[in-house]
Design an enzyme around this catalytic site. Structure first.
Site, PDB file in Angstrom:
ATOM      1  N   PHE A 175      17.537 -30.752 -42.583  1.00  0.00           N
ATOM      2  CA  PHE A 175      18.169 -29.428 -42.602  1.00  0.00           C
ATOM      3  C   PHE A 175      18.597 -29.045 -44.020  1.00  0.00           C
ATOM      4  O   PHE A 175      18.971 -27.902 -44.252  1.00  0.00           O
ATOM      5  CB  PHE A 175      19.458 -29.427 -41.763  1.00  0.00           C
ATOM      6  CG  PHE A 175      19.281 -29.614 -40.288  1.00  0.00           C
ATOM      7  CD1 PHE A 175      19.031 -28.529 -39.462  1.00  0.00           C
ATOM      8  CD2 PHE A 175      19.380 -30.863 -39.711  1.00  0.00           C
ATOM      9  CE1 PHE A 175      18.888 -28.691 -38.094  1.00  0.00           C
ATOM     10  CE2 PHE A 175      19.244 -31.039 -38.350  1.00  0.00           C
ATOM     11  CZ  PHE A 175      18.998 -29.955 -37.531  1.00  0.00           C
ATOM     12  N   ASP A 235      20.960  -1.328 -50.209  1.00  0.00           N
ATOM     13  CA  ASP A 235      20.174  -2.376 -49.549  1.00  0.00           C
ATOM     14  C   ASP A 235      19.760  -3.464 -50.535  1.00  0.00           C
ATOM     15  O   ASP A 235      19.661  -3.230 -51.740  1.00  0.00           O
ATOM     16  CB  ASP A 235      18.925  -1.750 -48.905  1.00  0.00           C
ATOM     17  CG  ASP A 235      18.438  -2.549 -47.707  1.00  0.00           C
ATOM     18  OD1 ASP A 235      18.951  -3.663 -47.484  1.00  0.00           O
ATOM     19  OD2 ASP A 235      17.540  -2.062 -46.994  1.00  0.00           O
ATOM     20  N   THR A 249      12.066 -21.885 -41.056  1.00  0.00           N
ATOM     21  CA  THR A 249      12.632 -20.608 -40.641  1.00  0.00           C
ATOM     22  C   THR A 249      11.522 -19.573 -40.423  1.00  0.00           C
ATOM     23  O   THR A 249      10.457 -19.657 -41.058  1.00  0.00           O
ATOM     24  CB  THR A 249      13.600 -20.105 -41.744  1.00  0.00           C
ATOM     25  OG1 THR A 249      13.823 -18.706 -41.573  1.00  0.00           O
ATOM     26  CG2 THR A 249      13.043 -20.308 -43.153  1.00  0.00           C
ATOM     27  N   ASP A 250      11.800 -18.574 -39.576  1.00  0.00           N
ATOM     28  CA  ASP A 250      10.829 -17.485 -39.386  1.00  0.00           C
ATOM     29  C   ASP A 250      10.667 -16.644 -40.649  1.00  0.00           C
ATOM     30  O   ASP A 250       9.709 -15.898 -40.788  1.00  0.00           O
ATOM     31  CB  ASP A 250      11.216 -16.604 -38.187  1.00  0.00           C
ATOM     32  CG  ASP A 250      12.579 -15.938 -38.303  1.00  0.00           C
ATOM     33  OD1 ASP A 250      13.286 -16.156 -39.314  1.00  0.00           O
ATOM     34  OD2 ASP A 250      12.950 -15.186 -37.372  1.00  0.00           O
ATOM     35  N   GLU A 251      11.616 -16.794 -41.595  1.00  0.00           N
ATOM     36  CA  GLU A 251      11.542 -15.964 -42.808  1.00  0.00           C
ATOM     37  C   GLU A 251      10.295 -16.264 -43.646  1.00  0.00           C
ATOM     38  O   GLU A 251       9.905 -15.460 -44.485  1.00  0.00           O
ATOM     39  CB  GLU A 251      12.806 -16.143 -43.663  1.00  0.00           C
ATOM     40  CG  GLU A 251      14.052 -15.741 -42.915  1.00  0.00           C
ATOM     41  CD  GLU A 251      15.228 -15.389 -43.819  1.00  0.00           C
ATOM     42  OE1 GLU A 251      15.008 -15.001 -44.969  1.00  0.00           O
ATOM     43  OE2 GLU A 251      16.364 -15.520 -43.339  1.00  0.00           O
ATOM     44  N   SER A 296      10.767 -20.676 -51.063  1.00  0.00           N
ATOM     45  CA  SER A 296      11.026 -22.119 -51.232  1.00  0.00           C
ATOM     46  C   SER A 296      10.863 -22.850 -49.895  1.00  0.00           C
ATOM     47  O   SER A 296      10.383 -23.983 -49.846  1.00  0.00           O
ATOM     48  CB  SER A 296      12.424 -22.362 -51.824  1.00  0.00           C
ATOM     49  OG  SER A 296      13.431 -22.061 -50.877  1.00  0.00           O
ATOM     50  N   LYS A 297      11.235 -22.199 -48.795  1.00  0.00           N
ATOM     51  CA  LYS A 297      11.057 -22.830 -47.477  1.00  0.00           C
ATOM     52  C   LYS A 297       9.560 -22.933 -47.132  1.00  0.00           C
ATOM     53  O   LYS A 297       9.112 -23.928 -46.575  1.00  0.00           O
ATOM     54  CB  LYS A 297      11.790 -22.026 -46.391  1.00  0.00           C
ATOM     55  CG  LYS A 297      13.304 -22.037 -46.513  1.00  0.00           C
ATOM     56  CD  LYS A 297      13.921 -23.411 -46.360  1.00  0.00           C
ATOM     57  CE  LYS A 297      13.749 -23.984 -44.975  1.00  0.00           C
ATOM     58  NZ  LYS A 297      14.444 -25.300 -44.844  1.00  0.00           N
ATOM     59  N   PRO A 321      30.501  -4.522 -44.924  1.00  0.00           N
ATOM     60  CA  PRO A 321      29.351  -4.086 -45.729  1.00  0.00           C
ATOM     61  C   PRO A 321      28.032  -4.251 -44.978  1.00  0.00           C
ATOM     62  O   PRO A 321      27.623  -5.372 -44.680  1.00  0.00           O
ATOM     63  CB  PRO A 321      29.409  -5.022 -46.943  1.00  0.00           C
ATOM     64  CG  PRO A 321      30.092  -6.253 -46.450  1.00  0.00           C
ATOM     65  CD  PRO A 321      31.013  -5.842 -45.336  1.00  0.00           C
ATOM     66  N   TYR A 328      14.372 -17.579 -51.532  1.00  0.00           N
ATOM     67  CA  TYR A 328      14.760 -18.520 -50.466  1.00  0.00           C
ATOM     68  C   TYR A 328      13.578 -18.788 -49.537  1.00  0.00           C
ATOM     69  O   TYR A 328      13.176 -19.940 -49.328  1.00  0.00           O
ATOM     70  CB  TYR A 328      15.951 -17.972 -49.665  1.00  0.00           C
ATOM     71  CG  TYR A 328      16.105 -18.630 -48.307  1.00  0.00           C
ATOM     72  CD1 TYR A 328      16.420 -19.984 -48.186  1.00  0.00           C
ATOM     73  CD2 TYR A 328      15.908 -17.904 -47.117  1.00  0.00           C
ATOM     74  CE1 TYR A 328      16.534 -20.601 -46.943  1.00  0.00           C
ATOM     75  CE2 TYR A 328      16.027 -18.499 -45.875  1.00  0.00           C
ATOM     76  CZ  TYR A 328      16.341 -19.851 -45.792  1.00  0.00           C
ATOM     77  OH  TYR A 328      16.442 -20.461 -44.559  1.00  0.00           O
ATOM     78  N   ILE A 340      19.462 -35.065 -51.369  1.00  0.00           N
ATOM     79  CA  ILE A 340      18.066 -35.415 -51.047  1.00  0.00           C
ATOM     80  C   ILE A 340      17.201 -35.473 -52.310  1.00  0.00           C
ATOM     81  O   ILE A 340      16.044 -35.880 -52.245  1.00  0.00           O
ATOM     82  CB  ILE A 340      17.430 -34.480 -49.986  1.00  0.00           C
ATOM     83  CG1 ILE A 340      17.456 -33.019 -50.428  1.00  0.00           C
ATOM     84  CG2 ILE A 340      18.077 -34.654 -48.635  1.00  0.00           C
ATOM     85  CD1 ILE A 340      16.529 -32.121 -49.585  1.00  0.00           C
TER      86      ILE A 340
HETATM   87  N1  LIG Z   1      20.964 -20.280 -40.319  1.00  0.00           N
HETATM   88  C1  LIG Z   1      19.877 -19.842 -39.730  1.00  0.00           C
HETATM   89  O1  LIG Z   1      19.895 -18.826 -39.037  1.00  0.00           O
HETATM   90  C2  LIG Z   1      18.572 -20.603 -39.878  1.00  0.00           C
HETATM   91  C3  LIG Z   1      17.484 -20.216 -39.093  1.00  0.00           C
HETATM   92  C4  LIG Z   1      16.288 -20.955 -39.177  1.00  0.00           C
HETATM   93  C5  LIG Z   1      16.204 -22.043 -40.028  1.00  0.00           C
HETATM   94  N2  LIG Z   1      17.286 -22.387 -40.793  1.00  0.00           N
HETATM   95  C6  LIG Z   1      17.136 -23.585 -41.657  1.00  0.00           C
HETATM   96  O2  LIG Z   1      18.020 -24.560 -41.145  1.00  0.00           O
HETATM   97  C7  LIG Z   1      18.528 -25.375 -42.204  1.00  0.00           C
HETATM   98  C8  LIG Z   1      20.042 -25.383 -42.164  1.00  0.00           C
HETATM   99  O3  LIG Z   1      20.518 -24.045 -42.303  1.00  0.00           O
HETATM  100  P1  LIG Z   1      22.077 -23.717 -42.210  1.00  0.00           P
HETATM  101  O4  LIG Z   1      22.192 -22.313 -41.791  1.00  0.00           O
HETATM  102  O5  LIG Z   1      22.759 -24.783 -41.459  1.00  0.00           O
HETATM  103  O6  LIG Z   1      22.469 -23.817 -43.749  1.00  0.00           O
HETATM  104  P2  LIG Z   1      23.862 -24.196 -44.437  1.00  0.00           P
HETATM  105  O7  LIG Z   1      23.799 -23.541 -45.781  1.00  0.00           O
HETATM  106  O8  LIG Z   1      25.001 -23.904 -43.548  1.00  0.00           O
HETATM  107  O9  LIG Z   1      23.776 -25.774 -44.607  1.00  0.00           O
HETATM  108  C9  LIG Z   1      22.917 -26.400 -45.514  1.00  0.00           C
HETATM  109  C10 LIG Z   1      23.507 -27.763 -45.826  1.00  0.00           C
HETATM  110  O10 LIG Z   1      22.597 -28.458 -46.685  1.00  0.00           O
HETATM  111  C11 LIG Z   1      23.352 -29.132 -47.683  1.00  0.00           C
HETATM  112  N3  LIG Z   1      22.494 -29.337 -48.850  1.00  0.00           N
HETATM  113  C12 LIG Z   1      21.950 -28.390 -49.659  1.00  0.00           C
HETATM  114  N4  LIG Z   1      21.209 -28.977 -50.614  1.00  0.00           N
HETATM  115  C13 LIG Z   1      21.287 -30.303 -50.398  1.00  0.00           C
HETATM  116  C14 LIG Z   1      20.738 -31.435 -51.050  1.00  0.00           C
HETATM  117  N5  LIG Z   1      19.966 -31.303 -52.151  1.00  0.00           N
HETATM  118  N6  LIG Z   1      21.009 -32.673 -50.562  1.00  0.00           N
HETATM  119  C15 LIG Z   1      21.807 -32.837 -49.468  1.00  0.00           C
HETATM  120  N7  LIG Z   1      22.365 -31.802 -48.819  1.00  0.00           N
HETATM  121  C16 LIG Z   1      22.113 -30.544 -49.279  1.00  0.00           C
HETATM  122  C17 LIG Z   1      24.533 -28.210 -47.955  1.00  0.00           C
HETATM  123  O11 LIG Z   1      25.622 -28.915 -48.561  1.00  0.00           O
HETATM  124  C18 LIG Z   1      24.844 -27.689 -46.569  1.00  0.00           C
HETATM  125  O12 LIG Z   1      25.793 -28.508 -45.921  1.00  0.00           O
HETATM  126  C19 LIG Z   1      17.970 -24.790 -43.492  1.00  0.00           C
HETATM  127  O13 LIG Z   1      16.866 -25.571 -43.888  1.00  0.00           O
HETATM  128  C20 LIG Z   1      17.524 -23.377 -43.108  1.00  0.00           C
HETATM  129  O14 LIG Z   1      16.430 -22.959 -43.880  1.00  0.00           O
HETATM  130  C21 LIG Z   1      18.457 -21.693 -40.742  1.00  0.00           C
END
Ligand SMILES: NC(=O)c1ccc[n+]([C@@H]2O[C@H](COP(=O)([O-])OP(=O)(O)OC[C@H]3O[C@@H](n4cnc5c(N)ncnc54)[C@H](O)[C@@H]3O)[C@@H](O)[C@H]2O)c1
Length: 339
Positions: free
Chosen positions: A84, A286, A138-140, A167-168, A219, A164, A63
């Site tokens: 995503f 922690d 994300t809720d974070e 950045s979100k 862990p 992290y 992206i």
């Molecule tokens: N996992 C959770 O519990 C959760 C909860 C809420 C929100 N989210 C959000 O959902 C989204 C997806 O999370 P996830 O858990 O599937 O993460 P993940 O790490 O499993 O997947 C992220 C994907 O993004 C791709 N990626 C990273 N940088 C990229 C770039 N510059 N260009 C193209 N692709 C790129 C990676 O290769 C990977 O396949 C994230 O934005 C995360 O902040 C996750």
């Protein structure tokens, strides 16, 4: 949407979203374009089974690559982007924050800019469907709650604790600024912790399953009483589709299912399901600035988007454990990261 670009489509939630969309949307003219940079967390096998699906295209790409984005927006007449793509592991963001700012903030802005330029082109043919840019957050971003605090609403101030989550939050604010400044059709969704198939085994649930199956110490950070609010990944996918179809532009929607559980509770459920001893639990130092509690108030999403989660936590977790037992290659041996 008719032609949807899904970025980060090979990751945990992105790949579940691709499968969910293609299974539940039967329109023959739907086009799903999946983009992923294939970082360490992006496993192409996550899209296995879609090879013969004519409505689906995979593109390896970043992206941050503005030229590639412009080309594929035009080539596929994209009218909906669901972003995503992100670096997502909090511990990695503590040991090396720069890729998080680069991918999550600059990456999102590059994607917003490419979509804006394409949708604002004088010769962009407005299709039958309105354009949408869905930023998956994300809720974070809200930071930590105390034990008695009410759950996060969409107006809770952003107070992220890790590189992290910062950045979100920055990506969310950039997307909202694109809505205000340029009228971009942006909608933000902020979900609680997801669980389900195809998650990279550095995150809590698959990591603990993989350790337990190998009879290795599990862990657990500190006292393990950090609370997260859990949602089955398909419930998250359904909420995103509801946001695309019914969400108001420039709005934020919190997504969660009222499943607050401590890490220790979840680790014990996993050990119990796998008939392993709680003695495997190893309390380790922690994480710095480890948020104590997250909890989501999803009332706005439920009422405005007519969305309800379908999975209950305990049976959803059991199905997830069975999925990993049946797909052991997803539990990469030797995964030694914390969650
Ligand atoms: N996992 C959770 O519990 C959760 C909860 C809420 C929100 N989210 C959000 O959902 C989204 C997806 O999370 P996830 O858990 O599937 O993460 P993940 O790490 O499993 O997947 C992220 C994907 O993004 C791709 N990626 C990273 N940088 C990229 C770039 N510059 N260009 C193209 N692709 C790129 C990676 O290769 C990977 O396949 C994230 O934005 C995360 O902040 C996750």
């Amino acid at each position: 949407m008719k032609s949807i670009l899904i970025t980060g489509a090979v990751g945990f939630i992105g790949s579940n979203f691709v499968h969910y969309l293609l299974q539940n949307d039967h329109r023959s003219d739907l086009q799903v374009v999946a983009l992923d940079a294939l970082s360490y967390a992006g496993r192409l096998d996550n899209l296995k089974g879609l090879e013969g699906e004519g409505r689906f295209t995979f593109i390896k790409g970043d992206i941050l690559d503005a030229a590639l984005l412009s080309k594929l927006l035009v080539r596929h007449s994209i009218d909906c982007v669901v972003n995503f793509a992100a670096h997502t592991h909090v511990d990695r963001s503590i040991s090396n924050p720069t890729p998080f700012t680069l991918n999550n903030v600059l990456g999102t802005q590059t994607l917003l800019e490419a979509a804006r330029r394409y949708w604002e082109e004088p010769n962009y043919v407005v299709g039958t469907e309105p354009c949408r840019f869905i930023q998956i957050s994300t809720d974070e971003v809200y930071g930590a709650l105390g034990p008695e605090d009410p759950p996060f609403t969409e107006s809770t101030p952003l107070y992220p604790s890790s590189p992290y989550s910062a950045s979100k939050a920055a990506a969310d604010l950039t997307a909202l600024a694109y809505h205000k400044t340029f009228g971009m059709p942006v909608i933000i969704t902020r979900c609680s912790n997801n669980y389900g198939p195809r998650q990279y085994p550095e995150k809590l649930i698959p990591l603990m399953i993989s350790k337990a199956l190998r009879d290795e110490p599990l862990p657990v950070y500190g006292d393990g009483l950090q609370v997260r609010d859990w949602l089955q990944v398909e419930d998250h996918c359904a909420a995103i589709i509801a946001a695309i179809n019914r969400g108001r532009l420039g709005e934020v929607y919190n997504i969660g299912g009222h499943n607050e559980h401590s890490n220790l509770y979840i680790v014990n459920l996993i050990l119990n399901a796998l008939h392993k001893s709680p003695d495997l639990i190893d309390h380790v130092t922690d994480r710095p600035a480890h948020d104590r509690r997250y909890a989501i108030n999803p009332d706005k999403t439920r009422s405005e988007l007519s969305w309800e989660p379908k999975h209950d936590f305990e049976s959803g977790l059991r199905s997830t454990i069975y999925w990993y037992l049946n797909n052991p290659s997803w539990l990469v041996p030797g995964a030694d990261h914390h969650y």
